[in-house]
Write a protein that holds these residues in place. Structure first.
Motif, mmCIF file in Angstrom:
data_model
loop_
_atom_site.group_PDB
_atom_site.id
_atom_site.type_symbol
_atom_site.label_atom_id
_atom_site.label_comp_id
_atom_site.label_asym_id
_atom_site.label_seq_id
_atom_site.Cartn_x
_atom_site.Cartn_y
_atom_site.Cartn_z
ATOM 1 N N LEU A 23 0.862 -1.176 0.000
ATOM 2 C CA LEU A 23 0.000 0.000 0.000
ATOM 3 C C LEU A 23 0.900 1.227 0.000
ATOM 4 O O LEU A 23 1.882 1.277 0.753
ATOM 5 C CB LEU A 23 -0.881 0.025 1.248
ATOM 6 N N LYS A 24 0.570 2.223 -0.832
ATOM 7 C CA LYS A 24 1.428 3.405 -0.921
ATOM 8 C C LYS A 24 0.588 4.664 -1.031
ATOM 9 O O LYS A 24 -0.391 4.701 -1.774
ATOM 10 C CB LYS A 24 2.333 3.305 -2.150
ATOM 11 N N GLY A 33 -1.040 9.387 7.370
ATOM 12 C CA GLY A 33 -1.167 8.053 6.805
ATOM 13 C C GLY A 33 -1.277 7.099 7.971
ATOM 14 O O GLY A 33 -0.316 6.909 8.716
ATOM 15 N N ILE A 34 -2.463 6.549 8.166
ATOM 16 C CA ILE A 34 -2.673 5.602 9.271
ATOM 17 C C ILE A 34 -2.703 4.204 8.666
ATOM 18 O O ILE A 34 -3.361 3.971 7.652
ATOM 19 C CB ILE A 34 -3.965 5.929 10.055
ATOM 20 N N THR A 35 -1.931 3.294 9.254
ATOM 21 C CA THR A 35 -1.879 1.933 8.734
ATOM 22 C C THR A 35 -2.288 0.948 9.816
ATOM 23 O O THR A 35 -1.985 1.138 10.997
ATOM 24 C CB THR A 35 -0.466 1.578 8.223
ATOM 25 N N MET A 46 -4.610 0.944 4.816
ATOM 26 C CA MET A 46 -4.024 2.283 4.906
ATOM 27 C C MET A 46 -5.100 3.312 4.578
ATOM 28 O O MET A 46 -5.882 3.126 3.642
ATOM 29 C CB MET A 46 -2.866 2.430 3.925
ATOM 30 N N ALA A 47 -5.107 4.391 5.359
ATOM 31 C CA ALA A 47 -5.981 5.523 5.074
ATOM 32 C C ALA A 47 -5.131 6.786 5.012
ATOM 33 O O ALA A 47 -4.211 6.962 5.808
ATOM 34 C CB ALA A 47 -7.054 5.661 6.147
ATOM 35 N N HIS A 48 -5.464 7.666 4.071
ATOM 36 C CA HIS A 48 -4.810 8.965 3.936
ATOM 37 C C HIS A 48 -5.807 9.991 4.477
ATOM 38 O O HIS A 48 -6.705 10.444 3.770
ATOM 39 C CB HIS A 48 -4.496 9.227 2.462
ATOM 40 N N VAL A 49 -5.666 10.302 5.759
ATOM 41 C CA VAL A 49 -6.609 11.159 6.486
ATOM 42 C C VAL A 49 -6.216 12.626 6.318
ATOM 43 O O VAL A 49 -5.089 13.008 6.619
ATOM 44 C CB VAL A 49 -6.626 10.773 7.986
ATOM 45 N N LEU A 75 -11.917 1.546 7.557
ATOM 46 C CA LEU A 75 -10.761 0.713 7.250
ATOM 47 C C LEU A 75 -10.844 -0.612 8.020
ATOM 48 O O LEU A 75 -10.609 -1.680 7.453
ATOM 49 C CB LEU A 75 -9.469 1.457 7.592
ATOM 50 N N ILE A 76 -11.201 -0.535 9.287
ATOM 51 C CA ILE A 76 -11.360 -1.754 10.099
ATOM 52 C C ILE A 76 -12.429 -2.653 9.477
ATOM 53 O O ILE A 76 -12.218 -3.863 9.330
ATOM 54 C CB ILE A 76 -11.708 -1.399 11.563
ATOM 55 N N LYS A 77 -13.557 -2.076 9.100
ATOM 56 C CA LYS A 77 -14.659 -2.843 8.500
ATOM 57 C C LYS A 77 -14.195 -3.581 7.246
ATOM 58 O O LYS A 77 -14.480 -4.771 7.067
ATOM 59 C CB LYS A 77 -15.812 -1.890 8.180
ATOM 60 N N ARG A 78 -13.449 -2.891 6.395
ATOM 61 C CA ARG A 78 -12.967 -3.523 5.153
ATOM 62 C C ARG A 78 -11.953 -4.626 5.435
ATOM 63 O O ARG A 78 -11.936 -5.648 4.745
ATOM 64 C CB ARG A 78 -12.368 -2.478 4.223
#
Length: 164
Positions: A23-24, A33-35, A46-49, A75-78
């Motif tokens: 993931l990038k 960037g939270i991973t 990964m989320a780009h918040v 992100l947790i749900k996915r």
């Protein structure tokens, strides 16, 4: 790295990876960037918040990936849908820089630090340990997460490459 193993995460975006994919995301200034990573199932997210709270959202419907308080639950749900287990998740984050500072504008320009705080609070709410972070400063970052081992590579012009 082989390009078919790269999963890009844009600004105000989130995605998941497994099977050795990477993931990038680029352009992390005040954004975070939270991973998340499940080391047993080897599922990564990964989320780009961009912003700390969806309470300031003006768009309808809101982009859940844009805000810390909505991106992390999504992100947790996915990741759970792919087989990850919440109690196994581990977090790392990078970004949250203070890119601008003007005299007399203290809180309104603290977007980076507020993003970091909001992400940390959401992780606490879900009881997900934050293993490591590279946050703050006044410079941009590019991050890449390896779904095979959870290693987060952080690149910046000023500080080169580091892994956490």
């Amino acid at each position: 790295m082989i390009s078919e193993k790269l999963v890009k995460v844009g600004m105000a975006d989130l995605n998941t990876a497994s099977n050795g994919e990477f993931l990038k995301t680029t352009g992390l200034g005040s954004c975070v960037g939270i991973t998340l990573f499940d080391p047993e199932k080897r599922i990564a997210g990964m989320a780009h918040v961009m912003l700390p709270s969806s309470s300031i959202a003006r768009e309808t419907p809101i982009n859940v990936a844009k805000y810390a308080d909505t991106a992390i639950p999504e992100l947790i749900k996915r990741m759970l849908a792919l087989g990850a287990v919440t109690s196994k998740l581990q977090a790392k984050m990078a970004g949250g820089s203070q890119m601008f500072s003007l005299p007399g504008h203290t809180d309104s320009l603290r977007i980076g630090p507020r993003n970091v705080e909001s992400c940390a609070l959401m992780l606490e709410e879900y009881r997900i340990p934050l293993l490591s972070q590279d946050t703050g400063g006044n410079y941009g970052r590019t991050i890449e997460l390896d779904s095979s081992n959870g290693v987060l590579s952080i690149r910046s012009v000023q500080h080169g490459i580091k892994e956490i």
